[in-house]
Design a protein around this motif. Structure first.
Motif, short mmCIF file in Angstrom:
data_model
loop_
_atom_site.label_atom_id
_atom_site.label_comp_id
_atom_site.label_asym_id
_atom_site.label_seq_id
_atom_site.Cartn_x
_atom_site.Cartn_y
_atom_site.Cartn_z
N VAL A 1 0.82 -1.21 0.00
CA VAL A 1 0.00 0.00 0.00
C VAL A 1 0.85 1.26 0.00
O VAL A 1 0.36 2.35 -0.32
CB VAL A 1 -0.98 0.03 1.20
CG1 VAL A 1 -1.91 -1.16 1.17
CG2 VAL A 1 -0.24 0.09 2.53
N GLY B 1 -5.98 6.16 2.49
CA GLY B 1 -5.08 5.04 2.21
C GLY B 1 -3.76 5.45 1.60
O GLY B 1 -3.03 4.61 1.06
N GLY C 1 -3.52 5.77 9.40
CA GLY C 1 -2.85 5.39 8.17
C GLY C 1 -1.41 4.99 8.40
O GLY C 1 -0.95 4.90 9.54
#
Length: 364
Positions: free
Chosen positions: A112, A144, A168
């Motif tokens: 990610v 994200g 996050g």
């Protein structure tokens, strides 16, 4: 000597102070960098384009005991290491100029993290700059997007905190060894980043936070990021070095506009004048970077304002867009100072507003 592999030799060279530029030269000389551990002293002395002092260092430190102590120290400090020979080495760093041959890190990297933005700015940030840093990093992390910064005082610290507040991921790139936390009062933040991201350095353990290290580490901040957001910077700020690296690497550069009379806004205002994209909200960033264009912004309000009084809502509207001084709230609402002060106190107790130094208020 026992067999030493390419990876270990890179870690050894890095730890004895051989630069990335020299390592790249050695990689051109030797088909396997580990050969430097085996060849004769005369062959090392005959290498062209490498300073004599570096050759002498390689020869004097080419000992099993030296390598063993380095590896023991890394293990003892619970440090992870990746090198350019490893598959998990970040692809974005492989192709930047003077890419780090070795990276030491605590925490973890994740897929990610490919969606990432670097946030940099002044160590001596204003209350406004700190607020902007926390706000933008929080909003981006909630979508994200991984926040990458340098864990320095001011803008960097608030960027990491904002990302953590948004639940996050965040990555801190240090200008010192991982065993030398800088600034020292960021120890708790360092630990939290390790839990929700990674703390990274190309500098071996024991390296002090020398001023010359920070411009060097800035290329890693920009290298790991899809773009760089500069929030506050003087004309000669180190943040502008990060911008130079970002431009070299073909990354997007964003800047927050500031007061034309403030020294902390001169750097950002000049960036905008020179073509950096002006940023008023996170949409300005999302629409510019292809990888972010499919991210949808959640429009839900953080708080339920339905049960607040009209007086409370008046005050909230005054500070919704930016930090606002108590006197300006009085002026904009037409309410008397005692009413504004008592209402702000109630809103603070409800967790809706927060007071900054100098009687300046922001939404939480």
């Amino acid at each position: 000597m026992n067999e030493v592999n390419n990876r270990e030799v890179l870690i050894w060279l890095n730890s004895i102070g051989v630069s990335n530029v020299t390592v790249n030269k050695l990689l051109r000389y030797f088909e396997n960098i580990s050969d430097i551990w085996k060849v004769s002293t005369d062959e090392i002395l005959s290498l062209k384009g490498i300073r004599s002092s570096v050759k002498d260092k390689i020869i004097s430190k080419r000992k099993e005991s030296v390598l063993e102590n380095i590896l023991i120290k890394i293990k003892k400090n619970d440090i992870n290491v990746m090198t350019v020979f490893d598959e998990d080495y970040p692809n974005r760093l492989r192709y930047i100029y003077n890419n780090p041959a070795v990276l030491y890190y605590k925490g973890s990297f994740s897929e990610v993290d490919k969606l990432s933005i670097g946030i940099v700015g002044s160590r001596k940030a204003t209350s406004y700059g700190k607020w902007v840093s926390g706000k933008f990093s929080n909003e981006l992390s909630e979508l994200g997007i991984t926040i990458i910064s340098g864990m320095a005082k001011g803008i960097d610290t608030e960027a990491h905190k904002g990302a953590l507040k948004g639940s996050g991921r965040t990555i801190a790139v240090l200008g010192s060894g991982l065993d030398n936390i800088y600034p020292k009062n960021n120890k708790k933040l360092y630990d939290r980043i390790c839990e929700c991201g990674a703390v990274v350095s190309e500098f071996p353990l024991g390296t002090e936070p020398y001023a010359s290290n920070f411009p060097q580490r800035n290329r890693i901040i920009s290298g790991l990021s899809l773009g760089i957001l500069v929030i506050e910077a003087t004309e000669k700020s180190g943040s502008l070095i990060t911008v130079e690296h970002a431009i070299e690497q073909g990354k997007e550069v964003f800047a927050i506009p500031g007061n034309i009379n403030s020294i902390f806004s001169r750097g950002t205002n000049y960036l905008i004048k020179d073509g950096a994209k002006i940023v008023m909200d996170i949409e300005d960033i999302l629409e510019e970077i292809d990888e972010f264009k499919n991210i949808s912004i959640r429009s839900d309000e953080k708080f339920d304002y339905s049960e607040l009084s009209s007086m409370e809502m008046k005050i909230i509207e005054c500070i919704r867009k930016e930090p606002t001084h108590c006197d300006n709230i009085v002026y904009m609402t037409g309410l008397d100072i005692s009413t504004v002060s008592s209402t702000l106190t109630i809103l603070e107790l409800k967790g809706i507003v927060k007071e900054l130094p100098g009687r300046v208020y922001i939404l939480c």
